[in-house]
Design a protein around this motif. Structure first.
Motif: not given
Length: 172
Positions: A23, A82-83, A113, A19, A75-76, A26, A79-80
């Motif tokens: 990331f 990016a969100d 986020a 992951i 991981l959170e 990206k 994700e946050a």
């Protein structure tokens, strides 16, 4: 994300690597996208958070419960980050002078986020110590023009141009 309850819920080191690699790809490949993650967040991720995550993971390598919590938070966090950028873009994209309902929905998601990002950054910095807390505060206080799109910090006396691609001297 809830605390892992059973061995099948455990987050493996391999999953983290996978992951994290996606990331980071990206971060580097999508810098021109309208919902790209900002240079300041790229800097915080690469120069602070990733270093702190690695240090905390190493310190807790033999404490499975803490290691799982760190991995879950990591991981959170990714994700946050990016969100937050995506929802910020969507809130502006769907802005309508007559009906701001959709825009407001995305703005609310962006705020949530962003708060998650800040909470995890603060938790990691606190776990590392006072120097990390001070460094995070210093970086957060900087103007976004201090960072290129790729998360490079401008040298003293310089800033990035409006496109955040070329260095230029700071004006008086």
């Amino acid at each position: 994300m809830n605390q892992p309850q059973t061995p099948k819920d455990e987050i493996s080191e391999e999953k983290i690597f996978e992951i994290q690699a996606r990331f980071e790809k990206k971060l580097q490949e999508e810098i021109e996208f309208p919902d790209a993650i900002g240079g300041d967040e790229v800097y915080i991720y690469s120069k602070l958070m990733r270093v702190w995550f690695n240090k905390l993971s190493a310190q807790n390598r033999y404490n499975d419960l803490m290691l799982q919590k760190l991995r879950s938070d990591w991981l959170e966090y990714m994700e946050a980050v990016a969100d937050s950028s995506t929802y910020n873009y969507l809130s502006m994209e769907f802005w309508d002078e007559k009906d701001q309902t959709k825009s407001n929905e995305y703005e609310e998601k962006q705020i949530i986020a962003s708060r998650k990002v800040l909470a995890i950054q603060d938790a990691f910095a606190t776990a590392i110590g006072e120097e990390a807390i001070s460094e995070l505060a210093r970086i957060k206080a900087m103007n976004f023009m201090e960072f290129s799109r790729r998360g490079e910090l401008a040298p003293d006396g310089f800033k990035w141009d409006i496109g955040r691609r070329t260095l230029e001297p700071k004006g008086e």
